[in-house]
Design a protein around this motif. Structure first.
Motif, mmCIF file in Angstrom:
data_model
loop_
_atom_site.group_PDB
_atom_site.id
_atom_site.type_symbol
_atom_site.label_atom_id
_atom_site.label_comp_id
_atom_site.label_asym_id
_atom_site.label_seq_id
_atom_site.Cartn_x
_atom_site.Cartn_y
_atom_site.Cartn_z
ATOM 1 N N SER A 138 10.957 -12.176 33.374
ATOM 2 C CA SER A 138 10.727 -11.206 34.397
ATOM 3 C C SER A 138 10.066 -11.997 35.536
ATOM 4 O O SER A 138 10.213 -11.738 36.580
ATOM 5 C CB SER A 138 9.731 -10.044 34.108
ATOM 6 O OG SER A 138 10.452 -9.422 32.919
ATOM 7 N N GLN B 6 12.288 -4.780 35.565
ATOM 8 C CA GLN B 6 12.379 -4.102 34.179
ATOM 9 C C GLN B 6 11.595 -2.855 34.270
ATOM 10 O O GLN B 6 11.959 -2.095 33.386
ATOM 11 C CB GLN B 6 11.556 -5.121 33.379
ATOM 12 C CG GLN B 6 11.514 -4.942 31.850
ATOM 13 C CD GLN B 6 10.875 -5.930 31.291
ATOM 14 O OE1 GLN B 6 10.306 -6.864 31.653
ATOM 15 N NE2 GLN B 6 10.824 -6.079 30.058
ATOM 16 N N ASP C 221 17.127 -6.916 35.299
ATOM 17 C CA ASP C 221 16.147 -7.147 34.318
ATOM 18 C C ASP C 221 15.991 -6.149 33.251
ATOM 19 O O ASP C 221 15.595 -5.057 33.492
ATOM 20 C CB ASP C 221 14.691 -7.336 34.900
ATOM 21 C CG ASP C 221 13.847 -8.169 33.880
ATOM 22 O OD1 ASP C 221 13.892 -8.111 32.795
ATOM 23 O OD2 ASP C 221 12.451 -8.416 34.412
ATOM 24 N N GLU C 222 16.669 -6.305 32.179
ATOM 25 C CA GLU C 222 16.674 -5.179 31.007
ATOM 26 C C GLU C 222 17.169 -3.954 31.748
ATOM 27 O O GLU C 222 16.281 -2.901 31.553
ATOM 28 C CB GLU C 222 15.294 -5.265 30.304
ATOM 29 C CG GLU C 222 14.876 -6.398 29.705
ATOM 30 C CD GLU C 222 14.043 -6.258 28.538
ATOM 31 O OE1 GLU C 222 13.984 -5.384 27.991
ATOM 32 O OE2 GLU C 222 13.176 -7.301 28.434
ATOM 33 N N GLY D 232 6.658 -6.725 29.661
ATOM 34 C CA GLY D 232 7.338 -5.614 29.313
ATOM 35 C C GLY D 232 7.379 -5.232 28.000
ATOM 36 O O GLY D 232 6.849 -4.501 27.232
HETATM 37 MG MG MG Z 1 10.350 -9.076 31.296
#
Ligand code: MG
Ligand code: ATP
Lengths: 498, 343
Positions: A46, A88, A167-168, A399
């Motif tokens: 991230s 994220q 991001d995810e 995260g």
């Molecule tokens: Mg992350």
């Protein structure tokens, strides 16, 4: 002819105090290629994304746009350069409508003022492509994590960027939404967009991407064409060691009923939901995004009120909308939305872990800081938490590490019924196995576990029984032998009602 | 989440949605209803309350606070607050009056423009303290509340400007009516409509809401937060400057204590008007209506011969009621939104 990458990073580094989050990493994003970024929680993914998007300025190293060095002084600069980012953690404006969230700063204009009709139509069109059923005019406040993520995706798509960084994006989504997203991403790729994709679900990386860059402890391990790697090899790159197989649940004999939910109804959200969870059992609640699973969990725990039905814990009836009473009765809930509901973001790691079980830390009228720290240290080791100091506020954690703190907070409480909503959202493969082992151990020690998960392998690997929800109703109950990818998906999409 | 998903939610959706929609508008509507009730009750007790003269007075009395409430709303929407407005009004009123008294040759429009510019400069000081120096708005503007007032005292040095020292044409601006409506009220209305339109229809206006709704997300969205916050403070200062001239024209007698304590009335109007004190929502129309409501209550209590001490208590109670109502409505909306998913 070797074409120049659209965007590349050259030997960039970024440190936060003593934490060297990214160390001399180089990365090339090419037009028409999906590039994956893999690494454990806290590996620096991230942070790298935030360097690409102008949020962080690298301490050293360069960013090249079409081969030319650029400096991003802020997110606006990166946006102007054609970089769109799905962060994220969702970054919506709760008071504003969904469509304004998507078009903030770029609202279509009419001759006089904003063209809200065009904005609504454009939002509806984006939602159509993604298969999202949301009212463009509703405020973002109150959206589930999955819906927030879908709005974020729509927002990034609306920018028609040359580089799309995700991001995810899939962490809270179930199979169907992921398939839609990948469909759209595939189209973008054909149109020449460069994609950067992050996910802890390795099968997604293999499905979508052509190349993988792996980070470990902030440093670059390697960049490989996807064809050269197997999932196992990728894990080895990430973790730096062999990993035991994903943990299958050990068999336990189910004891007496610990949680009993009868004909629970919340008008307009879920209807007539009945089930039981016995001691020693892990029961999974599966279904698509919006099927009402989290809502059932929230109602059972007493966050939301229910309109009809009953909930019993160990034979004692709970009164509606009383979370404190539910906790006293031995219920614990790991919520899906860690930032809003799970953590006090400004409080330290140890404080957050201690929060749910303060009674155990009490020495007379006071809280023992020593016991608190001890407990936090213990859980930090068990969950492989990556942190600088236990006294750091949780909002500086990555995260996945924040998710570990939420888990530790509730697992440390030793409840008699544990409800976990997307327990491994954003958690890396290595720790995921550890979380599964912990849940399994808890069940074996007599805890009744209700697990909501959008990740089918997790559901199939962990659950003794699978309950499937579809559009607010419980449509199937499958035992371990019956549960398979096909049977669960069929029930979740409303086909093959038994 | 297939198309049929909506059928499940439709049962509760109709009711939930209607509630949400109504509540979204109810802020302003609620004040209008309260105003209507106030006028009906007071008018029944004492019909003279509804006379032209009395209504005109209410408009005159609320015009300045309404103008300030509009400006304050711009700042509050961004999750900030400006306590220094009363001192800016005082500074601008005294400065304007002094120029008019000592330099009769200076044209009135120039004096007005000067006062607005002075206010804008004060706003810029606030905006820079909050935006660039990152001092919390509450603290920064509390400081400038005293600082600006101090400048005012030093400048005045105990002097008072009287109506007789100022040109007739200027004083007429504060009392003249156009088509039966007092000029200050018309000015406030024009400002209200302009700012209201801008907040709804300019991208920068929408960005103010975004900043207040989530400052972190605003940064990530590429909004130039500091610049926007600075703009909000400057606009608010400019309006306070304008309010200062209006004050001088209306009351004629001006010294260094003008408008002391007014900032609380302004913030009360904003809160009663349904502007969320933590930013992100509310309209200038609500804030202006809040100002009118508070002025009407003061007039009504006077007509009903309630003594002045009780008036303050009643205003306080009303403010608390508004805040409680706001909170309850917010909870209702949140609950309704959680039920509402499909279009
Ligand atoms: Mg992350
Ligand atoms: N603002 C910050 N202040 C201090 N430390 C930070 C900050 N942001 C990130 N870090 C630290 O930098 C490291 C890398 O974090 P990053 O968020 O990039 O990880 P990640 O690879 O995205 O992990 P995850 O898979 O859990 O999302 C972590 O150790 C984290 O604690």
């Amino acid at each position: 002819m070797e074409d120049t990458p659209v965007l590349s990073l050259l030997q960039v580094s970024k440190a936060f105090g003593a934490v060297r989050a990214v160390r001399e990493v180089s990365l090339e994003l090419r037009a028409g290629e999906a590039h994956a970024l893999a690494g454990e929680n806290g590996a620096g993914k991230s942070t790298l994304v935030k360097i690409l998007s102008g949020v962080h300025r690298p301490d050293s190293g360069r960013i090249l746009l079409d081969g030319q060095p650029v400096e991003f002084a802020g997110p606006a600069d990166a946006q102007r350069a054609g970089v769109a980012v799905i962060y994220q953690e969702p970054t919506l404006f709760p008071d504003l409508s969904v469509m304004e969230n998507i078009f903030m700063g770029r609202q279509p204009r009419a001759r006089l003022g904003l063209d809200r009709r065009a904005m609504r139509a454009a939002t509806a069109e984006l939602f159509g492509r993604l298969g999202v059923h949301l009212d463009p005019d509703r405020p973002a406040r109150g959206l589930s994590i999955a819906d927030q993520q879908l709005v974020e995706i729509a927002k990034a798509l609306s920018r028609q960027a040359r580089v799309l960084v995700m991001d995810e994006p899939t962490a809270a989504l179930s199979g169907q939404e992921v398939a839609r997203l990948f469909g759209v991403a595939g189209t973008l790729r054909e149109q020449g967009v460069a994609l950067l994709f992050i996910s802890h679900r390795l099968e997604e990386i293999f499905e979508l991407c052509q190349r993988v860059t792996t980070l470990r402890d902030g440093a670059l391990v390697a960049t490989d064409p996807i064809g050269d790697l197997t999932p196992d090899a990728l894990v080895r790159r990430m973790v730096g060691r062999e990993l035991e197989a994903l943990f299958p649940k050990q068999d336990t004999t189910a004891g007496e009923v610990a949680l009993s939910v009868r004909r629970l109804t919340r008008e307009g959200v879920f209807t007539d939901v009945s089930f039981e969870v016995r001691r020693g059992e892990i029961v999974a609640l599966a279904g698509l995004v919006g099927a009402g699973r989290s809502e059932v969990a929230r109602a059972v725990f007493g966050i939301d009120r229910w309109d009809a039905g009953a909930v019993e814990v160990d034979g004692r009836r709970l009164r509606p909308a009383r979370p404190t009473a539910a906790m006293a009765a031995g219920l614990a809930l790991v919520p899906e939305d860690r930032r809003q509901q799970g953590l006090v973001m400004d409080l330290s790691i140890e404080r957050n872990i201690g929060l749910a079980g303060l009674t155990a830390l009490r020495r007379g009228p006071l809280i023992s800081r020593l016991a608190e720290r001890e407990r936090a240290r213990d859980w930090a080791v068990r969950l492989r938490l990556k942190f600088a100091r236990l006294g750091d506020p949780v909002n500086v954690l990555s995260g996945g590490n924040q998710q570990k703190v939420v888990l530790a907070k509730w697992l440390a409480r030793r409840p008699s019924v544990l409800i976990v909503d997307e327990p491994t959202r954003g958690i890396d493969v290595g720790t995921k196995a550890e979380v599964h082992r912990l849940l399994s151990e808890l069940a074996a020690s007599g805890v009744a576990v209700l697990m909501i998960s959008s990740e089918l392998p997790e559901v199939l690997g962990m659950a003794d029984r699978v309950l499937v929800m579809h559009e607010g109703r419980l449509v199937a109950e499958l035992d371990r032998a019956e549960a398979s990818e096909e049977s669960v998906m069929a029930a979740a999409t409303g086909r093959g009602r038994p | 989440m297939t198309s049929a998903a909506s059928s499940v939610t439709s049962a509760g959706r109709g009711g939930g949605r209607r509630l949400v929609d109504r509540v979204a508008r109810v802020r302003e509507l609620g004040i209008v209803v309260a105003l209507g009730a106030l006028f009906a009750v007071t008018g029944a007790a004492n019909p003279s309350f509804l006379s032209y003269g009395s209504l005109r007075d209410i408009l005159l009395n609320s015009a300045i606070v309404a103008l300030l409430a509009v400006g304050q709303t711009l700042v509050v929407i961004t999750r900030n607050v400006d306590l220094s407005v009363s001192s800016v009004v005082g500074l601008s009123a005294f400065g304007g009056a002094l120029i008019l008294a000592d330099h009769p040759g200076v044209p009135v429009p120039l004096v007005i423009a000067g006062c607005v510019a002075l206010g804008a400069a004060c706003g810029a000081v606030n905006g820079l303290l909050v935006g660039a120096a990152r001092v919390p708005a509450l603290v920064a503007t509390l400081g400038t509340l005293y600082a600006f007032r101090g400048v005012d005292y030093a400048w005045a040095g105990g002097r008072q400007v009287n109506a007789a020292d100022m040109p007739e044409g200027f004083l007429a601006l504060g009392t003249r009516s156009v088509l039966g409506v007092p000029l200050p009220a018309l000015v406030a209305l024009a400002v209200l409509l302009t700012v209201g339109w801008m907040l709804r229809n300019l991208r920068s206006g929408r960005e103010l809401y975004a900043i207040g709704s989530s400052p972190e997300a605003a940064v990530l969205a590429g909004i130039r937060v500091r610049r926007r916050v600075l703009t909000a403070f400057v606009a608010n200062g400019a309006l306070a400057g304008l309010a200062g001239v209006m004050w001088a024209a209306r009351f004629g007698t001006v010294d260094a204590t003008v408008a002391t304590g007014k900032e609380l009335d302004v913030i009360a109007a904003v809160v009663v008007g349904g502007v969320a004190i933590f930013g992100g929502s509310g309209t200038v129309y609500g804030a202006a209506l809040g100002a009118v409501l508070l002025a009407s209550i003061t007039s009504a209590l006077a007509v009903l011969r309630v003594d002045a001490l009780a008036q303050t208590a009643i205003n306080g109670a009303l403010l608390l009621a508004a805040i409680v109502l706001d909170r309850l409505l917010a909870l209702r909306v949140a609950a309704a939104l959680r039920r509402r998913r499909s279009p």
